[in-house]
Design a protein around this motif. Structure first.
Motif, PDB file in Angstrom:
ATOM      1  N   ALA A  29       0.828  -1.205   0.000  1.00 26.43           N
ATOM      2  CA  ALA A  29       0.000   0.000   0.000  1.00 26.43           C
ATOM      3  C   ALA A  29       0.865   1.259   0.000  1.00 26.43           C
ATOM      4  O   ALA A  29       0.594   2.216  -0.733  1.00 26.43           O
ATOM      5  N   VAL A  30       1.922   1.253   0.813  1.00 24.89           N
ATOM      6  CA  VAL A  30       2.823   2.413   0.864  1.00 24.89           C
ATOM      7  C   VAL A  30       3.521   2.613  -0.478  1.00 24.89           C
ATOM      8  O   VAL A  30       3.655   3.749  -0.961  1.00 24.89           O
ATOM      9  N   LEU A  31       3.971   1.522  -1.091  1.00 18.39           N
ATOM     10  CA  LEU A  31       4.656   1.623  -2.380  1.00 18.39           C
ATOM     11  C   LEU A  31       3.721   2.187  -3.450  1.00 18.39           C
ATOM     12  O   LEU A  31       4.120   3.051  -4.245  1.00 18.39           O
ATOM     13  N   LEU A  32       2.474   1.721  -3.493  1.00 14.86           N
ATOM     14  CA  LEU A  32       1.518   2.247  -4.463  1.00 14.86           C
ATOM     15  C   LEU A  32       1.265   3.728  -4.240  1.00 14.86           C
ATOM     16  O   LEU A  32       1.172   4.516  -5.200  1.00 14.86           O
ATOM     17  N   LEU A  33       1.158   4.132  -2.969  1.00 22.28           N
ATOM     18  CA  LEU A  33       0.967   5.548  -2.653  1.00 22.28           C
ATOM     19  C   LEU A  33       2.168   6.370  -3.094  1.00 22.28           C
ATOM     20  O   LEU A  33       2.022   7.464  -3.674  1.00 22.28           O
ATOM     21  N   MET A  34       3.370   5.843  -2.846  1.00 21.43           N
ATOM     22  CA  MET A  34       4.586   6.540  -3.272  1.00 21.43           C
ATOM     23  C   MET A  34       4.636   6.680  -4.789  1.00 21.43           C
ATOM     24  O   MET A  34       5.066   7.718  -5.317  1.00 21.43           O
ATOM     25  N   MET A  35       4.203   5.653  -5.513  1.00 21.98           N
ATOM     26  CA  MET A  35       4.194   5.720  -6.972  1.00 21.98           C
ATOM     27  C   MET A  35       3.226   6.796  -7.469  1.00 21.98           C
ATOM     28  O   MET A  35       3.545   7.554  -8.398  1.00 21.98           O
ATOM     29  N   ILE A  36       2.060   6.880  -6.847  1.00 19.73           N
ATOM     30  CA  ILE A  36       1.082   7.899  -7.246  1.00 19.73           C
ATOM     31  C   ILE A  36       1.628   9.298  -6.988  1.00 19.73           C
ATOM     32  O   ILE A  36       1.527  10.196  -7.834  1.00 19.73           O
ATOM     33  N   VAL A  37       2.236   9.490  -5.815  1.00 23.17           N
ATOM     34  CA  VAL A  37       2.811  10.800  -5.488  1.00 23.17           C
ATOM     35  C   VAL A  37       3.949  11.133  -6.452  1.00 23.17           C
ATOM     36  O   VAL A  37       4.054  12.261  -6.951  1.00 23.17           O
ATOM     37  N   SER A  38       4.815  10.148  -6.724  1.00 31.16           N
ATOM     38  CA  SER A  38       5.937  10.370  -7.628  1.00 31.16           C
ATOM     39  C   SER A  38       5.467  10.703  -9.033  1.00 31.16           C
ATOM     40  O   SER A  38       6.075  11.527  -9.730  1.00 31.16           O
ATOM     41  N   LEU A  39       4.374  10.079  -9.482  1.00 33.11           N
ATOM     42  CA  LEU A  39       3.830  10.371 -10.808  1.00 33.11           C
ATOM     43  C   LEU A  39       3.359  11.814 -10.927  1.00 33.11           C
ATOM     44  O   LEU A  39       3.341  12.375 -12.033  1.00 33.11           O
ATOM     45  N   GLY A  40       3.003  12.414  -9.797  1.00 35.24           N
ATOM     46  CA  GLY A  40       2.489  13.783  -9.835  1.00 35.24           C
ATOM     47  C   GLY A  40       3.533  14.858  -9.627  1.00 35.24           C
ATOM     48  O   GLY A  40       3.242  16.050  -9.797  1.00 35.24           O
ATOM     49  N   ILE A  41       4.757  14.472  -9.258  1.00 34.29           N
ATOM     50  CA  ILE A  41       5.799  15.453  -8.944  1.00 34.29           C
ATOM     51  C   ILE A  41       6.721  15.630 -10.148  1.00 34.29           C
ATOM     52  O   ILE A  41       7.183  14.663 -10.742  1.00 34.29           O
ATOM     53  N   GLY A  42       6.973  16.871 -10.484  1.00 35.13           N
ATOM     54  CA  GLY A  42       7.853  17.188 -11.600  1.00 35.13           C
ATOM     55  C   GLY A  42       7.624  18.615 -12.051  1.00 35.13           C
ATOM     56  O   GLY A  42       6.988  19.417 -11.346  1.00 35.13           O
ATOM     57  N   GLN A  43       8.174  18.955 -13.210  1.00 33.90           N
ATOM     58  CA  GLN A  43       7.994  20.314 -13.727  1.00 33.90           C
ATOM     59  C   GLN A  43       6.524  20.622 -13.958  1.00 33.90           C
ATOM     60  O   GLN A  43       6.092  21.761 -13.793  1.00 33.90           O
ATOM     61  N   LEU A  44       5.756  19.608 -14.362  1.00 28.89           N
ATOM     62  CA  LEU A  44       4.305  19.743 -14.415  1.00 28.89           C
ATOM     63  C   LEU A  44       3.731  19.014 -13.211  1.00 28.89           C
ATOM     64  O   LEU A  44       3.680  17.787 -13.178  1.00 28.89           O
ATOM     65  N   ALA A  45       3.332  19.757 -12.193  1.00 27.38           N
ATOM     66  CA  ALA A  45       2.790  19.146 -10.975  1.00 27.38           C
ATOM     67  C   ALA A  45       1.355  18.692 -11.221  1.00 27.38           C
ATOM     68  O   ALA A  45       0.547  19.427 -11.797  1.00 27.38           O
ATOM     69  N   ILE A  46       1.060  17.470 -10.777  1.00 32.59           N
ATOM     70  CA  ILE A  46      -0.279  16.901 -10.936  1.00 32.59           C
ATOM     71  C   ILE A  46      -0.739  16.393  -9.577  1.00 32.59           C
ATOM     72  O   ILE A  46      -0.031  15.626  -8.926  1.00 32.59           O
ATOM     73  N   ALA A  47      -1.909  16.813  -9.157  1.00 35.37           N
ATOM     74  CA  ALA A  47      -2.447  16.388  -7.864  1.00 35.37           C
ATOM     75  C   ALA A  47      -2.705  14.880  -7.875  1.00 35.37           C
ATOM     76  O   ALA A  47      -2.993  14.306  -8.937  1.00 35.37           O
ATOM     77  N   PRO A  48      -2.600  14.226  -6.703  1.00 35.71           N
ATOM     78  CA  PRO A  48      -2.786  12.763  -6.665  1.00 35.71           C
ATOM     79  C   PRO A  48      -4.092  12.281  -7.279  1.00 35.71           C
ATOM     80  O   PRO A  48      -4.109  11.262  -7.987  1.00 35.71           O
ATOM     81  N   HIS A  49      -5.201  12.991  -7.026  1.00 32.18           N
ATOM     82  CA  HIS A  49      -6.471  12.532  -7.597  1.00 32.18           C
ATOM     83  C   HIS A  49      -6.486  12.690  -9.115  1.00 32.18           C
ATOM     84  O   HIS A  49      -7.118  11.908  -9.827  1.00 32.18           O
ATOM     85  N   ARG A  50      -5.748  13.694  -9.626  1.00 35.24           N
ATOM     86  CA  ARG A  50      -5.637  13.858 -11.072  1.00 35.24           C
ATOM     87  C   ARG A  50      -4.754  12.758 -11.674  1.00 35.24           C
ATOM     88  O   ARG A  50      -4.971  12.333 -12.807  1.00 35.24           O
ATOM     89  N   VAL A  51      -3.750  12.325 -10.902  1.00 36.55           N
ATOM     90  CA  VAL A  51      -2.909  11.212 -11.352  1.00 36.55           C
ATOM     91  C   VAL A  51      -3.751   9.949 -11.516  1.00 36.55           C
ATOM     92  O   VAL A  51      -3.635   9.230 -12.525  1.00 36.55           O
ATOM     93  N   ILE A  52      -4.602   9.677 -10.529  1.00 35.58           N
ATOM     94  CA  ILE A  52      -5.464   8.498 -10.604  1.00 35.58           C
ATOM     95  C   ILE A  52      -6.403   8.589 -11.795  1.00 35.58           C
ATOM     96  O   ILE A  52      -6.633   7.604 -12.516  1.00 35.58           O
ATOM     97  N   GLN A  53      -6.925   9.792 -12.053  1.00 37.49           N
ATOM     98  CA  GLN A  53      -7.790   9.967 -13.219  1.00 37.49           C
ATOM     99  C   GLN A  53      -7.024   9.717 -14.520  1.00 37.49           C
ATOM    100  O   GLN A  53      -7.537   9.083 -15.446  1.00 37.49           O
ATOM    101  N   ALA A  54      -5.775  10.204 -14.572  1.00 38.71           N
ATOM    102  CA  ALA A  54      -4.961   9.977 -15.775  1.00 38.71           C
ATOM    103  C   ALA A  54      -4.667   8.493 -15.961  1.00 38.71           C
ATOM    104  O   ALA A  54      -4.671   7.984 -17.093  1.00 38.71           O
ATOM    105  N   LEU A  55      -4.417   7.776 -14.855  1.00 34.29           N
ATOM    106  CA  LEU A  55      -4.167   6.342 -14.941  1.00 34.29           C
ATOM    107  C   LEU A  55      -5.388   5.587 -15.451  1.00 34.29           C
ATOM    108  O   LEU A  55      -5.260   4.564 -16.129  1.00 34.29           O
TER     109      LEU A  55
END
Length: 350
Positions: A29-55
């Motif tokens: 569960a922690v690893l999946l959460l870390m992956m979602i947070v990592s997917l949203g961090i970068g030059q284009l910041a994406i909120a976690p719920h937006r990451v889930i929507q993109a997935l």
């Protein structure tokens, strides 16, 4: 309440520790959460719920492009490469019964790096395009890892078995020699500049694509499944050769197979993520503190922790000095080198 429960499927049954299962579930569960947070961090910041929507394919086109094409491949590679290196280190520590053993310290990673660089140099044309399928790359890395692993093991052998300090010293020496050969190959090879090759050898998942991910995932998963059938025999190895033989274990045959699996896991990880150091040293030690030394629980926990370590290192690498990217191996080495010195000091009288 019993600390264990039995899971039956067909003619097979498995004894599971309840606490270990809870820890594995929590780490997943922690690893999946870390992956979602990592997917949203970068030059284009994406909120976690937006990451889930993109997935799920319901986000904006730009968010889907960033998540699926740019960030997801490198995150998956970081997780699976970290898992492979961690399980490789756990195997080595079990069969050698030495807490200092890991694929990078005893030279397995260096052997894999050498044959990987040789593969890329030999099978690339002048435009830096591979003339053979990249799916052969893990095999080249695996050959180097296995060759180095068995060479170090044979040179460390004494009548009474493998001497831990001797194994570490021989591994460090051979690793330095192979790294020198790799550097010479990079300089003389037709496709590499020194800076580009050094970044890869240090360990980086930058520039990962889906072809690489879809090659390394089946490799790691297949070896992991095979490894779990050897978990019981790996437990026997930790008892020492005499007790293992008395218990009916074929020590040398099992040791050969386990060393083969360890080298294959490290080789597959190095082929695409480079020589990310000290993951195979740190992850099994952390896992051992959580679930003990039984490899049925130690292996999956080590894999999860190894994936987390590389994932965090890659996240720091691509964000701490943006827009510059630092190889993830720099950060794992910054933590792992002092940890190795601490373990070496703690075991100085053993």
């Amino acid at each position: 309440m019993s600390k264990h429960f039995i899971f039956r499927t067909g003619r097979a049954s498995f004894l599971m520790n309840r606490r270990a299962l809870q820890i594995v579930t929590g780490l997943v569960a922690v690893l999946l959460l870390m992956m979602i947070v990592s997917l949203g961090i970068g030059q284009l910041a994406i909120a976690p719920h937006r990451v889930i929507q993109a997935l799920l394919g319901i986000g904006t086109e730009m968010e889907r492009l960033v998540v699926w094409s740019f960030r997801m491949p490198r995150i998956l590679l970081a997780v699976f490469a970290g898992a492979g290196l961690a399980m490789s280190g756990a195997i080595l520590q079990g069969i050698i019964r030495n807490p200092l053993a890991s694929p990078d310290i005893i030279g397995i990673t260096a052997g894999a790096s050498f044959t990987t660089v040789a593969f890329l140099a030999l099978f690339s044309d002048r435009s830096n395009t591979l003339t053979v399928s990249i799916q052969w790359l893990p095999l080249a890395s695996f050959i180097g890892a296995v060759a180095m692993g068995f060479l170090v093991y044979l040179l460390s052998w004494k009548r009474s078995g493998v001497a831990p300090v001797r194994l570490v010293l021989i591994g460090v020496g051979l690793s330095a020699a192979v790294q020198a050969m790799t550097t010479m190959l990079m300089v003389l090879g037709p496709i590499f500049t020194a800076s580009r090759a050094n970044i890869w050898i240090t360990g980086s998942v930058n520039g990962t694509n889906w072809d690489e991910v879809l090659t390394v995932i089946p490799w790691i998963l297949t070896l992991t499944i095979v490894l779990f059938f050897y978990a019981r025999r790996l437990n026997m190895q930790e008892f020492g050769e005499e007790l293992a033989v008395n218990a009916g274990s074929s020590v040398q045959k099992d040791r050969f197979t386990l060393l083969f699996l360890s080298s294959a896991l490290a080789g597959g990880a190095v082929a695409f993520a480079g020589g990310i150091g000290f993951v195979g040293l740190m992850a099994p030690h952390i896992a051992r503190q959580l679930v003990g030394s039984s490899f049925g629980a130690l292996l999956p926990v080590s894999a999860l922790i190894g994936g987390m370590i590389v994932l965090i290192a890659d996240l720091i690498a691509r964000t701490a000095f943006a827009p510059l990217e630092i190889p993830a191996g720099v950060f794992t080495a910054a933590i792992g080198a002092p940890y190795f010195i601490y373990l070496l000091y703690r075991s100085r009288n053993k």
